[in-house]
Scaffold this motif. Structure first.
Motif, short mmCIF file in Angstrom:
data_model
loop_
_atom_site.label_atom_id
_atom_site.label_comp_id
_atom_site.label_asym_id
_atom_site.label_seq_id
_atom_site.Cartn_x
_atom_site.Cartn_y
_atom_site.Cartn_z
N ASP A 51 4.10 10.64 -17.78
CA ASP A 51 2.82 11.34 -17.80
C ASP A 51 2.79 12.30 -16.61
OD1 ASP A 51 0.20 12.23 -17.68
OD2 ASP A 51 -0.71 10.26 -17.95
N PRO A 52 2.77 13.61 -16.84
CA PRO A 52 2.77 14.57 -15.74
C PRO A 52 1.63 14.36 -14.75
CG PRO A 52 3.23 15.69 -17.80
CD PRO A 52 2.84 14.28 -18.15
N ASP A 53 0.51 13.79 -15.22
CA ASP A 53 -0.62 13.55 -14.32
C ASP A 53 -0.33 12.45 -13.30
OD1 ASP A 53 -2.13 15.51 -15.48
OD2 ASP A 53 -3.26 14.17 -16.78
N ASN A 54 0.76 11.72 -13.46
CA ASN A 54 1.10 10.66 -12.51
C ASN A 54 1.50 11.20 -11.14
OD1 ASN A 54 0.54 8.54 -14.22
ND2 ASN A 54 2.67 8.30 -14.91
N THR A 55 1.64 12.52 -11.03
CA THR A 55 1.93 13.10 -9.71
C THR A 55 0.84 12.76 -8.70
OG1 THR A 55 0.86 15.16 -10.40
CG2 THR A 55 3.26 15.03 -10.63
N ARG A 56 -0.36 12.45 -9.17
CA ARG A 56 -1.48 12.15 -8.27
C ARG A 56 -1.24 10.90 -7.43
NH1 ARG A 56 -5.99 10.29 -12.70
NH2 ARG A 56 -4.73 11.62 -14.05
N SER A 74 0.83 -1.20 0.00
CA SER A 74 0.00 0.00 0.00
C SER A 74 0.87 1.25 0.00
CB SER A 74 -0.92 0.00 1.22
OG SER A 74 -0.15 0.12 2.41
N GLN A 75 0.24 2.38 -0.25
CA GLN A 75 0.99 3.63 -0.36
C GLN A 75 1.75 3.98 0.91
OE1 GLN A 75 -1.34 7.15 -1.36
NE2 GLN A 75 0.42 8.01 -2.43
N ARG A 76 1.17 3.73 2.06
CA ARG A 76 1.84 4.13 3.31
C ARG A 76 3.11 3.33 3.56
NH1 ARG A 76 -0.54 1.25 8.26
NH2 ARG A 76 -1.69 -0.52 7.42
N ALA A 77 3.31 2.23 2.84
CA ALA A 77 4.51 1.41 3.02
C ALA A 77 5.49 1.51 1.86
CB ALA A 77 4.11 -0.05 3.20
N TYR A 78 5.12 2.22 0.80
CA TYR A 78 5.91 2.20 -0.44
C TYR A 78 6.67 3.52 -0.58
CZ TYR A 78 7.01 0.37 -5.11
OH TYR A 78 7.64 -0.13 -6.22
N GLU A 79 7.80 3.63 0.12
CA GLU A 79 8.63 4.83 0.07
C GLU A 79 9.59 4.75 -1.11
OE1 GLU A 79 10.49 7.24 3.62
OE2 GLU A 79 11.89 5.68 2.99
N VAL A 80 9.67 5.82 -1.88
CA VAL A 80 10.54 5.86 -3.06
C VAL A 80 11.32 7.17 -3.08
CG1 VAL A 80 8.96 4.40 -4.39
CG2 VAL A 80 8.74 6.90 -4.51
N GLY A 81 12.33 7.20 -3.93
CA GLY A 81 13.16 8.38 -4.04
C GLY A 81 12.74 9.31 -5.18
N PRO A 82 13.37 10.47 -5.29
CA PRO A 82 12.98 11.45 -6.32
C PRO A 82 13.19 10.95 -7.74
CG PRO A 82 14.99 12.13 -5.15
CD PRO A 82 14.42 10.99 -4.39
N GLU A 83 14.16 10.04 -7.95
CA GLU A 83 14.39 9.54 -9.31
C GLU A 83 13.22 8.66 -9.77
OE1 GLU A 83 15.48 6.61 -6.40
OE2 GLU A 83 16.12 8.71 -6.60
N PHE A 84 12.60 7.95 -8.83
CA PHE A 84 11.42 7.15 -9.14
C PHE A 84 10.28 8.07 -9.54
CE2 PHE A 84 7.57 4.83 -8.15
CZ PHE A 84 7.86 3.50 -8.37
N PHE A 85 10.08 9.13 -8.78
CA PHE A 85 9.05 10.12 -9.09
C PHE A 85 9.28 10.72 -10.47
CE2 PHE A 85 7.80 14.62 -9.12
CZ PHE A 85 6.45 14.53 -8.81
N ASP A 86 10.54 11.05 -10.76
CA ASP A 86 10.86 11.67 -12.04
C ASP A 86 10.53 10.75 -13.22
OD1 ASP A 86 11.74 13.90 -10.70
OD2 ASP A 86 13.88 13.38 -10.85
N SER A 87 10.78 9.45 -13.07
CA SER A 87 10.50 8.52 -14.17
C SER A 87 9.01 8.42 -14.45
CB SER A 87 11.09 7.14 -13.86
OG SER A 87 10.38 6.51 -12.81
N PHE A 88 8.20 8.51 -13.41
CA PHE A 88 6.75 8.43 -13.59
C PHE A 88 6.19 9.71 -14.18
CE2 PHE A 88 6.70 4.50 -11.40
CZ PHE A 88 5.47 3.92 -11.68
N THR A 89 6.63 10.85 -13.71
CA THR A 89 6.09 12.10 -14.21
C THR A 89 6.61 12.41 -15.62
OG1 THR A 89 7.83 13.30 -13.01
CG2 THR A 89 5.68 13.07 -11.94
#
Length: 250
Positions: A178-183, A160-175
């Motif tokens: 698709d920029p809407d993946n920030t949600r 679940s989301q509360r257990a799935y900690e990721v780094g900024p590079e992971f965030f960058d690959s998703f956005t």
């Protein structure tokens, strides 16, 4: 101990998201470890898989799966598989086959179009989901005669989301995809973020036009009594981890 099997009313056909309870494995694999690729005793894994096949009322060779590689590859099964092909999803219109996927934080997703008699099963971690394994499973089901609007897809126990900690590079690959993946991200501690894997899976399924999509709501990380978890094992410094099995049959 009896098997503990999670089901969904949306699928109608015989299926199950099996928990770790009721198996023959011991130690860090205690329970129903169905991962032949783990370092668990092969005899224990074989006993566990036989129990799953019995619960699904199929011969053991009709409980079929693939060698999962975090891809978008889908196999169309018409009978028992002599070897496990490299893929992350299976579909069939052959009665008596039970399609299975293994997981330990990634999403196990079961699909059914009961009117067409077509089923599917997919293993969808973040990479497979982003690369399109869920959409590819729907496409493959349609090629067997399924109607996308009649397909129900259920995401089983996963992190679940509360257990799935990721780094900024992971965030960058998703956005970047698709920029809407920030949600699907919320702030964690420091530069860490928390990623909503089942939310992302549901989004991909619904965007693809599936008739019904749901998550069972079970978190693998936060319930060690019922579920194996790769991330929990990593945090505990353990050498290996069990694999949960999810199955659907015609």
């Amino acid at each position: 101990m009896s098997l503990d099997i999670i089901t969904s009313d949306a699928l109608h056909l015989r299926h199950g998201f099996f928990t770790r309870k009721g198996g023959a494995s011991s130690g860090i694999f205690a329970g129903l470890n169905c991962g032949a690729g783990s370092t668990d005793l092969s005899d224990a894994v074989a006993i566990n898989r036989a129990r799953v096949a019995a619960a699904m009322d199929v011969p053991l060779d009709h409980l079929i799966g693939v060698h999962q590689v975090h891809s978008a590859e889908v196999i169309r099964a018409t009978g028992p598989l002599p070897v496990r092909p490299h893929a992350d999803a299976l579909v069939t219109a052959t009665p008596g086959l039970a399609l299975s996927v293994l997981s330990a934080d990634c999403q196990p997703v079961l699909f059914a179009d009961t009117s067409a008699g077509v089923i599917g099963a997919a293993h969808a971690g973040w990479r497979g989901a982003m690369d399109g394994v869920l959409e590819a499973t729907l496409d493959a089901m349609e090629s067997l005669g399924a109607n996308r609007q009649a397909i129900a897809a259920v995401i089983g126990p996963c992190i679940s989301q509360r257990a799935y900690e990721v780094g900024p590079e992971f965030f960058d690959s998703f956005t970047a995809e698709d920029p809407d993946n920030t949600r699907f991200f919320i702030n964690g501690s420091g530069d860490r973020l928390l990623f909503d894997l089942p939310g992302f899976g549901l989004h991909r399924l619904r965007r693809a036009g599936v008739g019904h999509a749901e998550w069972t709501g079970h978190c693998t990380y936060h319930d060690p009594e019922r579920f194996f978890s790769y991330r929990r094992t990593t945090h505990a410094g353990e050498a290996d981890y069990g694999r949960l099995i999810s199955v659907i049959r015609l």
